[in-house]
Design an enzyme around this catalytic site. Structure first.
Site, PDB file in Angstrom:
ATOM      1  N   SER A   1      -4.990   0.354   3.674  1.00  0.00           N
ATOM      2  CA  SER A   1      -6.192   0.806   4.377  1.00  0.00           C
ATOM      3  C   SER A   1      -5.858   1.534   5.677  1.00  0.00           C
ATOM      4  O   SER A   1      -6.529   2.509   6.043  1.00  0.00           O
ATOM      5  CB  SER A   1      -7.128  -0.373   4.646  1.00  0.00           C
ATOM      6  OG  SER A   1      -6.450  -1.407   5.309  1.00  0.00           O
TER       7      SER A   1
ATOM      8  N   CYS B   1      -9.765  -3.138  -3.341  1.00  0.00           N
ATOM      9  CA  CYS B   1      -8.722  -3.642  -2.440  1.00  0.00           C
ATOM     10  C   CYS B   1      -8.768  -2.940  -1.084  1.00  0.00           C
ATOM     11  O   CYS B   1      -9.663  -3.195  -0.293  1.00  0.00           O
ATOM     12  CB  CYS B   1      -7.372  -3.554  -3.127  1.00  0.00           C
ATOM     13  SG  CYS B   1      -6.199  -4.732  -2.453  1.00  0.00           S
TER      14      CYS B   1
ATOM     15  N   ARG C   1      -1.404  -7.958  -2.339  1.00  0.00           N
ATOM     16  CA  ARG C   1      -1.682  -8.140  -0.903  1.00  0.00           C
ATOM     17  C   ARG C   1      -3.194  -8.012  -0.662  1.00  0.00           C
ATOM     18  O   ARG C   1      -3.667  -7.235   0.156  1.00  0.00           O
ATOM     19  CB  ARG C   1      -0.874  -7.138  -0.055  1.00  0.00           C
ATOM     20  CG  ARG C   1       0.632  -7.428  -0.079  1.00  0.00           C
ATOM     21  CD  ARG C   1       1.423  -6.439   0.743  1.00  0.00           C
ATOM     22  NE  ARG C   1       1.282  -5.091   0.263  1.00  0.00           N
ATOM     23  CZ  ARG C   1       0.637  -4.126   0.902  1.00  0.00           C
ATOM     24  NH1 ARG C   1       0.092  -4.358   2.078  1.00  0.00           N
ATOM     25  NH2 ARG C   1       0.545  -2.926   0.370  1.00  0.00           N
TER      26      ARG C   1
ATOM     27  N   HIS D   1      -7.122  -5.089  -8.105  1.00  0.00           N
ATOM     28  CA  HIS D   1      -6.957  -3.763  -8.726  1.00  0.00           C
ATOM     29  C   HIS D   1      -7.460  -3.852 -10.170  1.00  0.00           C
ATOM     30  O   HIS D   1      -6.737  -4.304 -11.043  1.00  0.00           O
ATOM     31  CB  HIS D   1      -5.481  -3.356  -8.720  1.00  0.00           C
ATOM     32  CG  HIS D   1      -4.973  -2.922  -7.394  1.00  0.00           C
ATOM     33  ND1 HIS D   1      -4.706  -1.616  -7.087  1.00  0.00           N
ATOM     34  CD2 HIS D   1      -4.701  -3.630  -6.279  1.00  0.00           C
ATOM     35  CE1 HIS D   1      -4.283  -1.517  -5.842  1.00  0.00           C
ATOM     36  NE2 HIS D   1      -4.268  -2.734  -5.327  1.00  0.00           N
TER      37      HIS D   1
ATOM     38  N   GLU E   1      -8.016  -1.350 -12.055  1.00  0.00           N
ATOM     39  CA  GLU E   1      -7.627  -0.133 -12.782  1.00  0.00           C
ATOM     40  C   GLU E   1      -6.263  -0.292 -13.437  1.00  0.00           C
ATOM     41  O   GLU E   1      -5.845   0.574 -14.198  1.00  0.00           O
ATOM     42  CB  GLU E   1      -7.615   1.065 -11.815  1.00  0.00           C
ATOM     43  CG  GLU E   1      -6.431   1.163 -10.861  1.00  0.00           C
ATOM     44  CD  GLU E   1      -6.496   0.178  -9.697  1.00  0.00           C
ATOM     45  OE1 GLU E   1      -7.407  -0.660  -9.672  1.00  0.00           O
ATOM     46  OE2 GLU E   1      -5.601   0.225  -8.835  1.00  0.00           O
TER      47      GLU E   1
HETATM   48  N1  GLN Z   1      -3.239  -5.077   2.256  1.00  0.00           N
HETATM   49  C1  GLN Z   1      -3.693  -3.750   2.035  1.00  0.00           C
HETATM   50  C2  GLN Z   1      -4.495  -3.234   3.199  1.00  0.00           C
HETATM   51  O1  GLN Z   1      -4.644  -3.857   4.176  1.00  0.00           O
HETATM   52  C3  GLN Z   1      -4.543  -3.676   0.785  1.00  0.00           C
HETATM   53  C4  GLN Z   1      -3.689  -3.884  -0.423  1.00  0.00           C
HETATM   54  C5  GLN Z   1      -4.159  -3.155  -1.635  1.00  0.00           C
HETATM   55  O2  GLN Z   1      -5.003  -2.262  -1.589  1.00  0.00           O
HETATM   56  N2  GLN Z   1      -3.567  -3.499  -2.728  1.00  0.00           N
HETATM   57  O3  GLN Z   1      -5.005  -2.143   3.132  1.00  0.00           O
END
Ligand code: GLN
Length: 236
Positions: free
Chosen positions: A60, A90, A184, A219, A221
């Site tokens: 992000s 995510c 994550r 995810h 996808e």
């Molecule tokens: N931890 C990531 C973040 O803070 C997000 C992880 C992901 O999109 N798989 O953006």
């Protein structure tokens, strides 16, 4: 082919995929499999004429940093406020959240917002805590898929069996399961009054919806199960 539900003749749906960083190709492949045209979006003008937008997972902070010069995330927010359908996965969910606990590198960067939830980034620990898990889709989610009245596509599960998505095959009076890949992943710590929970993992919300905005912490996808994509597309 998925077609819009507008008044006149069926039209081809074109979905944008935010393509600054992250799992862009995987979403394109999923959407392509559902018969939807896609277009990569990197600057605000590329939002014109789209029926909806997917915000892929990734990082992000990287997405927000890359979007800042063009004001792309603010432009997306303006469209969401006007009813534009968006599906954030995510990192995409993190960008949509009104409140981010532990924002780290996001501090000072414009995000999108508009989704009344609190999410905590990387709440499940480091990469080691990542993996595939069952997501329980609520009966309400599947009824909603049926009730939008479009013929939802069929999909092939991991055992090679073909199922329609929606009421015909998946039980609506019992929750149904899809696989989600958590990388994550953020945790949804608070869900606002106008936000519907579409899916849970071990009783925690992991897929949510507020009007035309859908989001999930995993995810969807990466696994061959388009249930959530199809559900979102049903309202596009
Ligand atoms: N931890 C990531 C973040 O803070 C997000 C992880 C992901 O999109 N798989 O953006």
């Amino acid at each position: 082919m998925v077609t819009g539900r507008g008044n006149g003749a069926a039209r081809m749906v074109t979905i944008g995929v935010l393509a600054l960083q992250g799992a862009v190709r995987e979403h394109e492949r999923m959407l392509d499999g559902l018969g939807v045209a896609t277009r990569r979006v990197r600057v605000p003008s590329q939002l014109d004429g789209l029926d909806g937008l997917v915000l892929p997972g990734g990082e992000s902070t990287a997405i927000a940093r890359l979007a800042r010069p063009s004001g792309l995330l603010t432009a997306i927010r303006d469209r969401i406020d006007a009813g534009f359908p968006v599906f954030g996965t995510c990192a995409g969910l993190i960008l949509l959240a009104d409140d981010v606990a532990d924002p780290g590198g996001l501090v000072g960067l414009p995000t999108i917002g508009g989704l009344d939830v609190t999410v905590r980034r990387n709440a499940y620990g480091a990469q080691l805590a990542s993996g595939e898990a069952d997501v329980e889709l609520s009966a309400g989610a599947l009824v909603a898929a049926h009730d939008v009245g479009v013929a939802l596509p069929r999909y092939e599960d991991r055992n090679g069996s073909v199922h329609p998505v929606g009421r015909d095959d998946r039980a609506v009076d019992e929750p149904s399961t899809m696989r989600g890949v958590f990388i994550r992943a953020p945790r949804i710590e608070r869900v606002g009054a106008g936000v519907q929970v579409l899916g849970t993992r071990e009783y925690e919300p992991v897929a949510i919806r507020s009007g035309a905005v859908f989001a999930c912490t995993f995810h969807p996808e990466i696994v061959p199960d388009p249930a959530l994509h199809a559900l979102w597309l049903g309202g596009v």
